[in-house]
Design an enzyme around this catalytic site. Structure first.
Site, PDB file in Angstrom:
ATOM      1  N   ASN A  48     -12.817  -2.963   2.443  1.00 42.82           N
ATOM      2  CA  ASN A  48     -13.651  -1.766   2.558  1.00 42.82           C
ATOM      3  C   ASN A  48     -14.628  -1.773   1.389  1.00 42.82           C
ATOM      4  O   ASN A  48     -14.199  -1.748   0.231  1.00 42.82           O
ATOM      5  CB  ASN A  48     -12.783  -0.506   2.521  1.00 42.82           C
ATOM      6  CG  ASN A  48     -11.837  -0.438   3.711  1.00 42.82           C
ATOM      7  OD1 ASN A  48     -12.181  -0.868   4.808  1.00 42.82           O
ATOM      8  ND2 ASN A  48     -10.637   0.090   3.500  1.00 42.82           N
TER       9      ASN A  48
ATOM     10  N   ASP B  75       0.849  -1.191   0.000  1.00 38.59           N
ATOM     11  CA  ASP B  75       0.000   0.000   0.000  1.00 38.59           C
ATOM     12  C   ASP B  75       0.887   1.244   0.000  1.00 38.59           C
ATOM     13  O   ASP B  75       1.899   1.320   0.701  1.00 38.59           O
ATOM     14  CB  ASP B  75      -0.909  -0.013   1.240  1.00 38.59           C
ATOM     15  CG  ASP B  75      -2.060   0.970   1.130  1.00 38.59           C
ATOM     16  OD1 ASP B  75      -3.209   0.514   1.035  1.00 38.59           O
ATOM     17  OD2 ASP B  75      -1.801   2.199   1.136  1.00 38.59           O
TER      18      ASP B  75
ATOM     19  N   HIS C 280     -10.183  -5.384  -3.354  1.00 39.95           N
ATOM     20  CA  HIS C 280      -8.866  -5.733  -2.806  1.00 39.95           C
ATOM     21  C   HIS C 280      -9.008  -6.035  -1.323  1.00 39.95           C
ATOM     22  O   HIS C 280      -9.861  -5.478  -0.643  1.00 39.95           O
ATOM     23  CB  HIS C 280      -7.846  -4.611  -3.022  1.00 39.95           C
ATOM     24  CG  HIS C 280      -8.319  -3.277  -2.539  1.00 39.95           C
ATOM     25  ND1 HIS C 280      -9.210  -2.510  -3.262  1.00 39.95           N
ATOM     26  CD2 HIS C 280      -8.061  -2.574  -1.406  1.00 39.95           C
ATOM     27  CE1 HIS C 280      -9.467  -1.387  -2.600  1.00 39.95           C
ATOM     28  NE2 HIS C 280      -8.789  -1.409  -1.455  1.00 39.95           N
ATOM     29  N   LEU C 281      -8.135  -6.893  -0.866  1.00 36.19           N
ATOM     30  CA  LEU C 281      -8.029  -7.224   0.553  1.00 36.19           C
ATOM     31  C   LEU C 281      -6.813  -6.495   1.099  1.00 36.19           C
ATOM     32  O   LEU C 281      -5.743  -6.534   0.494  1.00 36.19           O
ATOM     33  CB  LEU C 281      -7.741  -8.718   0.695  1.00 36.19           C
ATOM     34  CG  LEU C 281      -8.890  -9.673   0.884  1.00 36.19           C
ATOM     35  CD1 LEU C 281      -8.406 -11.088   0.676  1.00 36.19           C
ATOM     36  CD2 LEU C 281      -9.407  -9.531   2.304  1.00 36.19           C
ATOM     37  N   HIS C 282      -6.982  -5.837   2.245  1.00 34.38           N
ATOM     38  CA  HIS C 282      -5.831  -5.263   2.940  1.00 34.38           C
ATOM     39  C   HIS C 282      -5.264  -6.336   3.873  1.00 34.38           C
ATOM     40  O   HIS C 282      -6.011  -6.921   4.666  1.00 34.38           O
ATOM     41  CB  HIS C 282      -6.251  -4.075   3.813  1.00 34.38           C
ATOM     42  CG  HIS C 282      -6.779  -2.900   3.057  1.00 34.38           C
ATOM     43  ND1 HIS C 282      -6.051  -1.744   2.873  1.00 34.38           N
ATOM     44  CD2 HIS C 282      -7.971  -2.692   2.440  1.00 34.38           C
ATOM     45  CE1 HIS C 282      -6.780  -0.863   2.187  1.00 34.38           C
ATOM     46  NE2 HIS C 282      -7.943  -1.422   1.916  1.00 34.38           N
TER      47      HIS C 282
HETATM   48  P1  DGP Z   1      -9.552   1.296   0.013  1.00 32.62           P
HETATM   49  O1  DGP Z   1      -9.698   2.534   0.836  1.00 32.62           O
HETATM   50  O2  DGP Z   1      -9.962   0.037   0.743  1.00 32.62           O
HETATM   51  O3  DGP Z   1     -10.209   1.438  -1.346  1.00 32.62           O
HETATM   52  O4  DGP Z   1      -8.004   1.122  -0.211  1.00 32.62           O
HETATM   53  C1  DGP Z   1      -7.281   1.748  -1.207  1.00 32.62           C
HETATM   54  C2  DGP Z   1      -5.841   1.727  -0.789  1.00 32.62           C
HETATM   55  O5  DGP Z   1      -5.046   1.938  -1.939  1.00 32.62           O
HETATM   56  C3  DGP Z   1      -5.442   2.803   0.216  1.00 32.62           C
HETATM   57  O6  DGP Z   1      -5.013   2.184   1.420  1.00 32.62           O
HETATM   58  C4  DGP Z   1      -4.272   3.539  -0.429  1.00 32.62           C
HETATM   59  C5  DGP Z   1      -3.891   2.641  -1.574  1.00 32.62           C
HETATM   60  N1  DGP Z   1      -3.441   3.321  -2.780  1.00 32.62           N
HETATM   61  C6  DGP Z   1      -4.046   4.374  -3.398  1.00 32.62           C
HETATM   62  N2  DGP Z   1      -3.386   4.694  -4.511  1.00 32.62           N
HETATM   63  C7  DGP Z   1      -2.340   3.804  -4.610  1.00 32.62           C
HETATM   64  C8  DGP Z   1      -1.294   3.632  -5.560  1.00 32.62           C
HETATM   65  O7  DGP Z   1      -1.182   4.339  -6.561  1.00 32.62           O
HETATM   66  N3  DGP Z   1      -0.415   2.632  -5.314  1.00 32.62           N
HETATM   67  C9  DGP Z   1      -0.515   1.810  -4.221  1.00 32.62           C
HETATM   68  N4  DGP Z   1       0.411   0.862  -4.073  1.00 32.62           N
HETATM   69  N5  DGP Z   1      -1.492   1.955  -3.315  1.00 32.62           N
HETATM   70  C10 DGP Z   1      -2.385   2.942  -3.509  1.00 32.62           C
END
Ligand code: DGP
Length: 112
Positions: free
Chosen positions: A85, A28, A98-100
């Protein structure tokens, strides 16, 4: 096309930690724990609520991939948290399922 589709297509850079024909896992950009990895299906499903019965196998594959990521990154012994989420109130910001995988610190319950 979402950011995650562009990462999956290798149009945008990401720190990839695990890949299978169906799944990509990458760190992330804004980590909320010492280890914070996103596990996404390569198939662009907007969110869990948009998945259907035909995706049942893929959803299982996603969970098993998350467990494999946690194992690979050394989180298994102390534990970890998986989060999805879904929608605005769920905190979803990227409309690609996606899964965190969060680990490396003690999580609170209930979440804020
Ligand atoms: P959600 O809020 O569950 O939709 O999670 C989206 C996540 O994606 C958030 O924790 C930040 C991450 N994120 C946003 N933009 C990027 C990106 O360009 N690259 C990566 N690796 N993560 C990103």
């Amino acid at each position: 096309m979402t950011i995650f589709e562009r990462i999956i297509a290798r149009e945008l850079p990401a720190q990839i930690v695990h890949e299978t024909p169906e799944v990509l896992a990458f760190r992330d950009l804004h980590p909320q724990a010492p280890t914070h990895v996103l596990v996404a299906p390569k198939k662009p499903i907007a969110r869990l609520a948009a998945a259907g019965p035909a995706d049942a196998g893929l959803l299982g594959t996603l969970l098993l991939a998350a467990a494999e990521v946690a194992r690979k990154l050394g989180l298994e012994e102390n534990g970890y948290r998986l989060v999805i989420n879904n929608g605005a109130d769920g905190g979803e910001t990227v409309p690609h399922l996606h899964l965190h995988v969060l680990g490396g610190r003690r999580m609170e319950w209930p979440p804020g």
